[in-house]
Structures are given as C-alpha cells and as structure tokens.
Motif scaffolding. Structure first.
Motif, mmCIF file in Angstrom:
data_model
loop_
_atom_site.group_PDB
_atom_site.id
_atom_site.type_symbol
_atom_site.label_atom_id
_atom_site.label_comp_id
_atom_site.label_asym_id
_atom_site.label_seq_id
_atom_site.Cartn_x
_atom_site.Cartn_y
_atom_site.Cartn_z
ATOM 1 N N ASP A 98 -10.974 -5.563 -12.486
ATOM 2 C CA ASP A 98 -9.520 -5.406 -12.491
ATOM 3 C C ASP A 98 -8.883 -5.593 -11.118
ATOM 4 O OD1 ASP A 98 -9.639 -4.873 -15.167
ATOM 5 O OD2 ASP A 98 -9.724 -2.684 -14.906
ATOM 6 N N GLY A 99 -9.690 -5.894 -10.095
ATOM 7 C CA GLY A 99 -9.149 -6.036 -8.748
ATOM 8 C C GLY A 99 -8.700 -7.429 -8.394
ATOM 9 N N GLY A 100 -8.627 -8.316 -9.390
ATOM 10 C CA GLY A 100 -8.236 -9.695 -9.124
ATOM 11 C C GLY A 100 -6.939 -9.841 -8.346
ATOM 12 N N PRO A 101 -5.864 -9.138 -8.743
ATOM 13 C CA PRO A 101 -4.599 -9.261 -8.005
ATOM 14 C C PRO A 101 -4.717 -8.852 -6.541
ATOM 15 C CG PRO A 101 -4.208 -8.295 -10.168
ATOM 16 C CD PRO A 101 -5.706 -8.355 -9.990
ATOM 17 N N ILE A 102 -5.529 -7.833 -6.253
ATOM 18 C CA ILE A 102 -5.715 -7.406 -4.870
ATOM 19 C C ILE A 102 -6.461 -8.473 -4.091
ATOM 20 C CG2 ILE A 102 -6.861 -5.719 -3.375
ATOM 21 C CD1 ILE A 102 -6.355 -3.624 -5.505
ATOM 22 N N ALA A 103 -7.500 -9.049 -4.705
ATOM 23 C CA ALA A 103 -8.273 -10.103 -4.046
ATOM 24 C C ALA A 103 -7.391 -11.310 -3.740
ATOM 25 C CB ALA A 103 -9.452 -10.511 -4.923
ATOM 26 N N GLU A 104 -6.549 -11.658 -4.681
ATOM 27 C CA GLU A 104 -5.686 -12.820 -4.484
ATOM 28 C C GLU A 104 -4.632 -12.558 -3.408
ATOM 29 O OE1 GLU A 104 -4.100 -13.645 -8.301
ATOM 30 O OE2 GLU A 104 -6.033 -14.277 -9.155
ATOM 31 N N ALA A 105 -4.130 -11.330 -3.335
ATOM 32 C CA ALA A 105 -3.066 -11.006 -2.378
ATOM 33 C C ALA A 105 -3.590 -10.773 -0.971
ATOM 34 C CB ALA A 105 -2.299 -9.777 -2.851
ATOM 35 N N THR A 106 -4.841 -10.299 -0.857
ATOM 36 C CA THR A 106 -5.341 -9.884 0.454
ATOM 37 C C THR A 106 -6.546 -10.665 0.960
ATOM 38 O OG1 THR A 106 -6.857 -8.231 -0.483
ATOM 39 C CG2 THR A 106 -4.578 -7.529 -0.052
ATOM 40 N N GLY A 107 -7.263 -11.321 0.071
ATOM 41 C CA GLY A 107 -8.504 -11.975 0.469
ATOM 42 C C GLY A 107 -9.692 -11.039 0.481
ATOM 43 N N ILE A 108 -9.472 -9.780 0.110
ATOM 44 C CA ILE A 108 -10.563 -8.811 0.038
ATOM 45 C C ILE A 108 -11.354 -9.035 -1.245
ATOM 46 C CG2 ILE A 108 -11.120 -6.353 -0.239
ATOM 47 C CD1 ILE A 108 -8.689 -5.730 1.517
ATOM 48 N N ARG A 109 -12.673 -9.079 -1.135
ATOM 49 C CA ARG A 109 -13.497 -9.303 -2.322
ATOM 50 C C ARG A 109 -14.334 -8.081 -2.697
ATOM 51 N NH1 ARG A 109 -14.794 -14.591 -3.613
ATOM 52 N NH2 ARG A 109 -15.964 -13.644 -5.352
ATOM 53 N N CYS A 110 -14.676 -7.257 -1.701
ATOM 54 C CA CYS A 110 -15.539 -6.100 -1.971
ATOM 55 C C CYS A 110 -14.907 -4.855 -1.368
ATOM 56 C CB CYS A 110 -16.928 -6.338 -1.370
ATOM 57 S SG CYS A 110 -18.135 -5.030 -1.716
ATOM 58 N N MET A 111 -14.928 -3.747 -2.120
ATOM 59 C CA MET A 111 -14.336 -2.498 -1.639
ATOM 60 C C MET A 111 -15.249 -1.316 -1.951
ATOM 61 S SD MET A 111 -10.267 -2.819 -2.543
ATOM 62 C CE MET A 111 -9.867 -1.435 -1.479
ATOM 63 N N LEU A 112 -15.132 -0.312 -1.106
ATOM 64 C CA LEU A 112 -15.869 0.932 -1.279
ATOM 65 C C LEU A 112 -14.916 2.083 -1.007
ATOM 66 C CD1 LEU A 112 -18.366 2.827 -1.430
ATOM 67 C CD2 LEU A 112 -18.872 2.185 0.947
ATOM 68 N N GLY A 113 -14.787 2.985 -1.954
ATOM 69 C CA GLY A 113 -13.897 4.137 -1.798
ATOM 70 C C GLY A 113 -14.687 5.431 -1.806
ATOM 71 N N VAL A 114 -14.415 6.298 -0.834
ATOM 72 C CA VAL A 114 -15.130 7.565 -0.712
ATOM 73 C C VAL A 114 -14.116 8.699 -0.564
ATOM 74 C CG1 VAL A 114 -16.915 8.837 0.535
ATOM 75 C CG2 VAL A 114 -16.959 6.338 0.508
ATOM 76 N N PRO A 115 -14.236 9.762 -1.352
ATOM 77 C CA PRO A 115 -13.300 10.894 -1.209
ATOM 78 C C PRO A 115 -13.524 11.647 0.086
ATOM 79 C CG PRO A 115 -15.019 11.425 -2.796
ATOM 80 C CD PRO A 115 -15.201 9.981 -2.441
ATOM 81 N N LEU A 116 -12.448 12.206 0.609
ATOM 82 C CA LEU A 116 -12.520 13.086 1.776
ATOM 83 C C LEU A 116 -12.462 14.507 1.254
ATOM 84 C CD1 LEU A 116 -10.030 11.182 4.115
ATOM 85 C CD2 LEU A 116 -12.522 10.986 4.029
ATOM 86 N N VAL A 117 -13.585 15.195 1.279
ATOM 87 C CA VAL A 117 -13.712 16.528 0.681
ATOM 88 C C VAL A 117 -14.215 17.521 1.715
ATOM 89 C CG1 VAL A 117 -14.737 17.886 -1.165
ATOM 90 C CG2 VAL A 117 -14.270 15.461 -1.531
ATOM 91 N N ALA A 118 -13.481 18.624 1.866
ATOM 92 C CA ALA A 118 -13.915 19.719 2.736
ATOM 93 C C ALA A 118 -14.033 20.964 1.877
ATOM 94 C CB ALA A 118 -12.918 19.941 3.869
ATOM 95 N N GLY A 119 -15.260 21.423 1.656
ATOM 96 C CA GLY A 119 -15.469 22.540 0.736
ATOM 97 C C GLY A 119 -15.110 22.116 -0.673
ATOM 98 N N THR A 120 -14.114 22.771 -1.250
ATOM 99 C CA THR A 120 -13.648 22.394 -2.594
ATOM 100 C C THR A 120 -12.305 21.665 -2.541
ATOM 101 O OG1 THR A 120 -12.560 24.550 -2.846
ATOM 102 C CG2 THR A 120 -14.827 24.354 -3.651
ATOM 103 N N ASP A 121 -11.833 21.369 -1.325
ATOM 104 C CA ASP A 121 -10.519 20.755 -1.170
ATOM 105 C C ASP A 121 -10.621 19.239 -1.045
ATOM 106 O OD1 ASP A 121 -9.286 23.246 -1.177
ATOM 107 O OD2 ASP A 121 -9.508 23.467 1.002
ATOM 108 N N LEU A 122 -9.916 18.541 -1.922
ATOM 109 C CA LEU A 122 -9.780 17.091 -1.819
ATOM 110 C C LEU A 122 -8.629 16.789 -0.868
ATOM 111 C CD1 LEU A 122 -10.264 15.857 -5.492
ATOM 112 C CD2 LEU A 122 -11.505 15.027 -3.503
#
Length: 230
Positions: A98-122
């Motif tokens: 589903d990331g086709g529009p992002i790839a076309e708009a930015t040239g980005i092909r691969c992404m990695l997302g990681v949550p920032l979590v401290a204890g139980t807080d997002l």
C-alpha cells in the motif's frame, strides 16, 4: 578497534549527549545519527505524541523523509502510524504494497518503523527509510530498536525535567504571590480574595503576569499605583 565495537561506542556517546537535551534536541540528534548507525538507512524521521494524543513531526533528515511521514498522517495509515501504536514493522518494498503513493512521491522504496516506548508509555515513532528495496535486514532492525530505546529513555527524561521545572516555577510563583498578598492585605486591610483581585486587575492593566506584579510588590513593599478593590 573492531567493527563490532563501533556501534557500542556510538551508542555510549549518544547516551551521554541525549541526557542533556530537550525533546526537540533528542529528536534531531537521533535522526542525525541513524543513517550512519543503522545498516541500509539513508534517512530518518521522528514523530512524537503531544499531551492530547496528537501526532507532531519532531525531526527529519531530509524533505523526502518528512514528506513520507506527512503523507502517512494525511492518509491516516502507514508504517509510521503503526509504530506510534506500538508495533514495529518493515515495509521491504513500498511498491509491492500500500506504500506505492509514498514511493512515487518521495523515491523511498523501503521503510522501517519502530515505536518509541519508555516503560508503558508510547512517546512516538522512529521511521527509517531507503531508496533501495529490501534494505533493512535483521541486524538493521535490531540496531533500530536499540536506537529507539535510547531515544525513548532520553525523551522520558526530558519530559521529567520539564515537569520538574514547571513545578518549581509554579511553587516559586505561589510563594511570591503569597508574600505579595500579605503586603496588600496589611496595607489595604483586605481579605485574601480582595487582595488577589487587586493584583489580578493590576496585572491586566499593566499587561504583565500576576507573578511579575507580585514580585514588584514584594521587592518594593508598595501596592500598585491606582490599584483599587471593586
């Protein structure tokens, strides 16, 4: 020094740097170091959750990284938002899902997302990107998680320091206002409510905070000129 020792040194230096920074500084520092630390990473961005649960862009290493996050927020879906909900995920090739529009708009092909979590807080999400598909392997994911942990701990520390400063300021303001009320009550023979109303109206008339007017009263021992009780 072996290659395996280099990331450890970078993380040690990073931890020392981050403990002195505010939230914006943490976001800028973490995104800046990510491309040289996480294998395959070319760009990085961080979004944070505000006090009302809204998503706020905090830092990005390039316009395309910022645009990728912005497009996800506008669409209400994407890897960044998934990470903000607490789930780490990799999109090996944006054109293959589903990331086709992002790839076309930015040239980005691969992404990695990681949550920032401290204890139980997002707290937010760290998003890493690359113009080459399948750029992030298992080592990259592990390194990104460690980086996100450093960022989250630093962000939590920055928030605690900010709350502490706000509390200290509030306590100091309360003491100063209390002392000023005593001066006004003694000089004008007023009740506490009347004395505070006098200070409040003086602050409105002067275009200043009540604490500032109160500080003047404490310093000079004089009630503001022209101040009257209703």
């Amino acid at each position: 020094m072996g290659a395996d020792e280099e990331p450890a040194e970078v993380f040690a230096d990073l931890a020392r740097d981050l403990c002195t920074l505010g939230a914006d500084g943490v976001a800028r520092r973490v995104t800046a170091v990510a491309p040289g630390l996480v294998p395959g990473c070319e760009d990085a961005a961080i979004c944070l959750l505000d006090r009302h649960g809204g998503v706020v862009p905090a830092a990005a290493t390039s316009e395309r990284a910022a645009l990728a996050d912005r497009l996800q927020h506008e669409a209400g879906e994407g890897l960044c938002l998934t990470a903000i909900r607490g789930v780490a995920r990799t999109a090996p090739d944006l054109l293959g899902n589903d990331g086709g529009p992002i790839a076309e708009a930015t040239g980005i092909r691969c992404m990695l997302g990681v949550p920032l979590v401290a204890g139980t807080d997002l707290l937010g999400a760290l998003t890493l990107s690359c113009g080459t598909p399948y750029a992030f392997d298992a080592r990259a994911v592990t390194t990104a998680r460690i980086l996100a942990s450093h960022a989250a701990v630093a962000l939590a520390g920055a928030a605690a320091r900010r709350r502490g400063a706000e509390l200290a300021e509030a306590l100091q303001s309360s003491r100063v206002i209390g002392m000023a009320l005593g001066v006004v009550m003694a000089q004008r023979r007023l009740t506490p409510e009347q004395a505070f109303d006098l200070l409040r109206r003086a602050s409105q008339r002067q275009g200043r905070k009540v604490r500032e007017v109160a500080a003047d009263v404490v310093e000079t021992g004089q009630v503001p000129v022209g101040a009257r009780v209703r």
